[in-house]
Structure formats: structure tokens, C-alpha cells
Motif scaffolding. Structure first.
Motif, PDB file in Angstrom:
ATOM      1  N   ALA A 110      37.888 -12.835  16.979  1.00  0.00           N
ATOM      2  CA  ALA A 110      37.413 -11.443  15.918  1.00  0.00           C
ATOM      3  C   ALA A 110      36.358 -11.781  15.679  1.00  0.00           C
ATOM      4  CB  ALA A 110      38.670 -10.687  15.242  1.00  0.00           C
ATOM      5  N   VAL A 111      36.423 -12.502  14.800  1.00  0.00           N
ATOM      6  CA  VAL A 111      35.127 -12.634  14.397  1.00  0.00           C
ATOM      7  C   VAL A 111      33.882 -12.960  15.123  1.00  0.00           C
ATOM      8  CG1 VAL A 111      34.130 -14.270  12.747  1.00  0.00           C
ATOM      9  CG2 VAL A 111      36.515 -13.450  11.793  1.00  0.00           C
ATOM     10  N   ALA A 112      34.196 -14.378  16.319  1.00  0.00           N
ATOM     11  CA  ALA A 112      33.033 -14.384  17.222  1.00  0.00           C
ATOM     12  C   ALA A 112      32.342 -12.956  18.143  1.00  0.00           C
ATOM     13  CB  ALA A 112      34.075 -14.940  17.985  1.00  0.00           C
ATOM     14  N   GLY A 113      33.704 -12.146  17.740  1.00  0.00           N
ATOM     15  CA  GLY A 113      33.235 -11.287  18.351  1.00  0.00           C
ATOM     16  C   GLY A 113      32.677  -9.989  18.148  1.00  0.00           C
ATOM     17  N   GLY A 114      32.946  -9.967  16.656  1.00  0.00           N
ATOM     18  CA  GLY A 114      31.927  -8.727  16.183  1.00  0.00           C
ATOM     19  C   GLY A 114      30.389  -9.564  15.841  1.00  0.00           C
ATOM     20  N   VAL A 115      30.497 -11.893  15.268  1.00  0.00           N
ATOM     21  CA  VAL A 115      28.994 -11.147  15.364  1.00  0.00           C
ATOM     22  C   VAL A 115      28.425 -11.214  16.781  1.00  0.00           C
ATOM     23  CG1 VAL A 115      27.477 -13.767  15.277  1.00  0.00           C
ATOM     24  CG2 VAL A 115      29.641 -13.471  14.141  1.00  0.00           C
ATOM     25  N   ALA A 116      28.969 -11.908  17.507  1.00  0.00           N
ATOM     26  CA  ALA A 116      27.721 -11.329  19.330  1.00  0.00           C
ATOM     27  C   ALA A 116      27.680  -9.935  19.320  1.00  0.00           C
ATOM     28  CB  ALA A 116      28.947 -11.648  20.503  1.00  0.00           C
TER      29      ALA A 116
END
Length: 416
Positions: free
Chosen positions: A255-261
Motif C-alpha cells: 500500500a505504501v509503495a502504491g501511494g509513493v508511485a
């Protein structure tokens, strides 16, 4: 083009380079303006746009008396810094009927044009932003005061009644906050629409009253609202799509990786469609057409527009901070004096009338000053991109009533 600020698109697809008579800049001209008819034939290899060298040569004819710079003349006059052999250094002469010269603009000229419009037409600009900022902040103060004051702090968090009361209060607070956000959205749209019309007239050297700005902006307000909501909805959808895998998998890292992307993608799209608002207002176009126009105008200049927009954001944020923070600190100090440490711990010091009113006063002053600058930079970026790609300077000169401007105009006098 007509004399009104509702500029029409010159040609069937001007951003694709199909405008009749427009130049792509490779013939040595600036902003797509072709050389004078019957003038000298230039070599195919010319210096890049914006890099100007002295035209004087050792074999030049006997020198005529050099033309002295006019006192206080800007780039729009023919007097300029003299180079060796009497040649002109710096930027080329350009007509300046309004707040900007009619040629491709640099960062300083865009910022100066926005500030100059606010300074010259302050009787029209400042009342609009002052009224909008005041209405928004009054509603915001009321929402904060009564919404945050009603947030229940359950003495026994485990009891069902306390949890139900907390959820009910939270639901009411969310409704109030959404209503406050909607009022801010409407106020910002109205101010942006009217300021766009004022800036478009200022480019031509024309003044504009509040009534004129309202009459010209009113037919496009619903479309501007639709454009704003569409962009906001698109951003929300992108974030949800990128966060959804992590939510479904129950994996925080995904989820954090998606938010960063999502962050760089949102920034890229925001800049890509940043000129849609002035395109919609000034070309009287539809929502979809304005998005396409912005995409074409920004293409190839994304980093330049990003840099100017980011710098403008930093400047306006700094101006807002030096106005709002001192007043907010005074309000918080008054709240602390009334409620002591307990008020700081439970948040009542920050939601007292003194703190809220002083913060709102600072926000009104800051928004009154910074809103025209942000709107002006966006409008002038739009004008600059159209000058670079579509030779809009010819249309602007004609609308401003300038004579001897364009392909058939006589060459400006030089000092050599």
C-alpha cells in the motif's frame, strides 16, 4: 481574433504546427513571427532562440549616430544596451501594450507581469480576492469552532454509548467539513474565472471592472466547475487504484509503495493539465477540449512549466507563512493565557475564538495577496506557450491596436 479576451484558437489545430504562416522558430525568428517581406535572407544556421549576438562587423559602412536608450525604456522600446560596433545586446525589441512584452517570456517577466497586473489594476483584483477569502474564512472559522468543539471525548471508550456518540459526532463533523470544502471550491473557481479575464485584458493594456470580469466569466463557470471536479475525481481514482492491491492483500508495504508511485504520477498529470483552466476560459471551449489544449501546449515544456509553477508555489507559501504564523501564534498565546496547559493538551486553546479569528485574519490577508499571483502566473504561462507555438503575439498586437506589427512591419532601427 477580436478585441475581447475570449481568444479563439488560431487555425484548425494550432498546437500541432498547422497555423498558416506560423514559423517553428528555425528561421531565426522569435515566437513564430516570420521575417519582414523583402528583408535580408538569413542563413539556414542561426543562433538558438534567445541567444543574440552583435550584428556589427569590422567591414560595416560608416557608422550612423548611435540611438541612445530612452530613459526608463523597457524591452518593448527600441533603445537598448549597445554592443560593439553599435549592435544591440540582450533581448530583441518587442511591443509591450500591457503588462508583458509580446514575445516569449522568461521567469522574471512572468512573475513581474502577475505582480504588475495586481499593482496596476488593484481596484479590480483585490476586492475580488478579498471578498472570496473573507467568505471562505468566516465559514471555516464557524465550522472549526463548532465542529471541533462537538467532538466528544468518551470518558469510558469501551462503552457502547460512548462509541455511538463518537461516531455520530464524527459523521456530523465530516458533513460540516465537506460543506466547508465545497464553499472553498466555489469561491476559488469564481475568483479564478474573474481573475483570468482581468489578466487577459491586462496583457492587451486594457482595464477591466468587476462587473465586466463577472459578465465575461459567468458563461464558463459551470464548465470550469466541471473541469475542476473532473481533475479532482481523476486524482482520487488514481490513488485508489494504486492503493487497492495493498488494501486487498492486507500488506502495508504494498500500500505504501502504491501511494509513493501515485505521487509523481499526480504531479505529472497536474502539470500536464495546468493550462486547461485559462484555455477553457479564454477560448470559450469545452472541458475535454481544454484538457487536450493544455496537453498540447505543455508538451515539450513540462520541466519549464514545472519549475515556474513550483517556484511560484514556494514564493506564495513563504508570503502566506510570514503573514499567518505570527497572528496564529498571538491567538494561541491568548488561548494559553485563558486555559493554561490544559487548553494546549485538549486542543481548546487552538479552537478558542481568539486563535481562530486571528488565524482567519492572517489567511484572508495572505489569500488576497497570493491568489492573484498564482492565477496570473497560470494565465501568463498559457499566453507564453501560445506565443512560442502559435505566434499569438500577432493576434495580441492586432487586438491591442498596434500598427506596423508582424511580417509586413518595417524592421526596427538599430544603432549600427
Amino acid at each position: 481574433m477580436n478585441d475581447s479576451p475570449g481568444w479563439a484558437v488560431p487555425g484548425p489545430s494550432p498546437s500541432d504546427g498547422e497555423r498558416p504562416g506560423a514559423s517553428d522558430g528555425r528561421d531565426g525568428t522569435e515566437g513564430g513571427t516570420p521575417p519582414p517581406a523583402g528583408g535580408p535572407k538569413w542563413s539556414a544556421e542561426q543562433p538558438p532562440p534567445g541567444e543574440w549576438s552583435s550584428p556589427g562587423t569590422p567591414q560595416a559602412a560608416p557608422k550612423a549616430p548611435q540611438q541612445q536608450p530612452q530613459p526608463g525604456a523597457g524591452w518593448g522600446s527600441y533603445g537598448g544596451p549597445q554592443g560593439p560596433q553599435g549592435g544591440q545586446w540582450g533581448k530583441p525589441p518587442a511591443a509591450k501594450p500591457g503588462v508583458i512584452p509580446l514575445r516569449p517570456l522568461d521567469l522574471g517577466e512572468i512573475l513581474d507581469g502577475a505582480v504588475a497586473t495586481m499593482r496596476t489594476h488593484w481596484r479590480t483584483v483585490l476586492p475580488i480576492t478579498l471578498v472570496v477569502a473573507t467568505v471562505v474564512q468566516v465559514i471555516s472559522v464557524l465550522v472549526q469552532k463548532y465542529t471541533y468543539a462537538d467532538l466528544a471525548v468518551a470518558s469510558d471508550p469501551g462503552s457502547g454509548d460512548s462509541l455511538k456518540e463518537a461516531f455520530d459526532t464524527l459523521g456530523g463533523s465530516m458533513v460540516a467539513l465537506l460543506a466547508n470544502g465545497f464553499v472553498q471550491l466555489i469561491g476559488t473557481i469564481v475568483a479564478t474565472a474573474m481573475l483570468t479575464m482581468i489578466f487577459s485584458r491586462a496583457v492587451l493594456g486594457h482595464g477591466s471592472s468587476i462587473g465586466e470580469a463577472w459578465r465575461e466569466a459567468r458563461p464558463q463557470l459551470l464548465r470550469l466547475l466541471g473541469l475542476t471536479l473532473l481533475l479532482a475525481l481523476g486524482g482520487i481514482v488514481i490513488v485508489l487504484v494504486l492503493l487497492l492491491p495493498g488494501i486487498l492483500l492486507g500488506n502495508v508495504a504494498v500500500a505504501v509503495a502504491g501511494g509513493v508511485a501515485a505521487l509523481p504520477l499526480l504531479i505529472w498529470l497536474a502539470l500536464k493539465f495546468s493550462l486547461a483552466s485559462p484555455a477553457l476560459m479564454l477560448e470559450k471551449s469545452s472541458v475535454i477540449t481544454s484538457l487536450r489544449r493544455s496537453s498540447r501546449l505543455v508538451q515539450g515544456s513540462w520541466w519549464r512549466i514545472f519549475g515556474i509553477t513550483a517556484l511560484t508555489g514556494l514564493i506564495t507559501a513563504f508570503v502566506s507563512a510570514i503573514i499567518v504564523w505570527p497572528l496564529a501564534a498571538v491567538g494561541l498565546a491568548i488561548g494559553f493565557a485563558d486555559s493554561g496547559m490544559e487548553g494546549l493538551e485538549n486542543g481548546t486553546a487552538a479552537t478558542g475564538w481568539a486563535a481562530l479569528i486571528l488565524s482567519a485574519v492572517g489567511a484572508v490577508i495572505a489569500q488576497t495577496i497570493t491568489m492573484p499571483i498564482q492565477s496570473g502566473v497560470t494565465v501568463l504561462l498559457y499566453v507564453d506557450q501560445r506565443i512560442r507555438r502559435e505566434a499569438l503575439d500577432l493576434e495580441l498586437a492586432r487586438a491591442a491596436g498596434l500598427e506596423n506589427y508582424g511580417p509586413n512591419a518595417a524592421a526596427p532601427p538599430t544603432g549600427g
